[in-house]
Design a protein around this motif. Structure first.
Motif, mmCIF file in Angstrom:
data_model
loop_
_atom_site.group_PDB
_atom_site.id
_atom_site.type_symbol
_atom_site.label_atom_id
_atom_site.label_comp_id
_atom_site.label_asym_id
_atom_site.label_seq_id
_atom_site.Cartn_x
_atom_site.Cartn_y
_atom_site.Cartn_z
ATOM 1 N N LYS A 78 0.891 -1.160 0.000
ATOM 2 C CA LYS A 78 0.000 0.000 0.000
ATOM 3 C C LYS A 78 0.925 1.205 0.000
ATOM 4 O O LYS A 78 1.752 1.360 0.900
ATOM 5 C CB LYS A 78 -0.916 0.002 1.219
ATOM 6 N N ILE A 79 0.811 2.026 -1.032
ATOM 7 C CA ILE A 79 1.661 3.205 -1.152
ATOM 8 C C ILE A 79 0.781 4.435 -1.021
ATOM 9 O O ILE A 79 -0.169 4.628 -1.784
ATOM 10 C CB ILE A 79 2.433 3.210 -2.488
ATOM 11 N N GLU A 80 1.098 5.263 -0.023
ATOM 12 C CA GLU A 80 0.339 6.485 0.218
ATOM 13 C C GLU A 80 1.019 7.639 -0.506
ATOM 14 O O GLU A 80 2.234 7.811 -0.423
ATOM 15 C CB GLU A 80 0.270 6.785 1.713
ATOM 16 N N THR A 81 0.202 8.413 -1.213
ATOM 17 C CA THR A 81 0.735 9.563 -1.941
ATOM 18 C C THR A 81 0.016 10.832 -1.515
ATOM 19 O O THR A 81 -1.123 10.793 -1.044
ATOM 20 C CB THR A 81 0.566 9.395 -3.465
ATOM 21 N N ASN A 82 0.710 11.938 -1.692
ATOM 22 C CA ASN A 82 0.157 13.251 -1.389
ATOM 23 C C ASN A 82 -0.370 13.845 -2.682
ATOM 24 O O ASN A 82 0.401 14.129 -3.589
ATOM 25 C CB ASN A 82 1.242 14.144 -0.793
ATOM 26 N N LYS A 83 -1.666 14.025 -2.756
ATOM 27 C CA LYS A 83 -2.293 14.626 -3.940
ATOM 28 C C LYS A 83 -2.592 16.102 -3.696
ATOM 29 O O LYS A 83 -3.466 16.687 -4.335
ATOM 30 C CB LYS A 83 -3.571 13.866 -4.312
ATOM 31 N N TYR A 84 -1.882 16.684 -2.732
ATOM 32 C CA TYR A 84 -1.937 18.116 -2.426
ATOM 33 C C TYR A 84 -3.356 18.550 -2.071
ATOM 34 O O TYR A 84 -3.901 18.057 -1.103
ATOM 35 C CB TYR A 84 -1.297 18.928 -3.555
#
Length: 89
Positions: free
Chosen positions: A5-11
């Protein structure tokens, strides 16, 4: 096959989690991200109301593969196994 599970910042849109598999180890994924390389996850899944679902249940028009921009990665978490078969509660 390793599952992540990779968490990303979509601002402004907030954070987003990708769930998928790769032959890479967690150490290899971190190294790729540190070196500015996109991370590929296959066999994409999605989480809906606490349940893991097949990508095609949500969108049949796209292949269940994603390339993640390393600049957006906040966290990389490895599942103990295939999240479709391990208990998540």
């Amino acid at each position: 096959m390793n599952w992540f599970k990779i968490e990303t910042n979509k601002y402004k849109e907030g954070n987003y989690h990708y769930i998928g598999s790769t032959e890479d180890s967690v150490e290899t994924l971190v190294s790729k991200a540190q070196n500015g390389l996109f991370i590929r996850l296959d066999n994409l899944l999605y989480w809906e109301r606490g349940e893991i679902r097949e990508w095609a249940d949500w969108d049949k028009s796209l292949e269940p593969i994603v390339f993640i921009n390393p600049k957006e990665i906040i966290a990389i978490m490895e599942f103990k196994g295939d999240p479709r078969v391990i208990p998540n509660k």
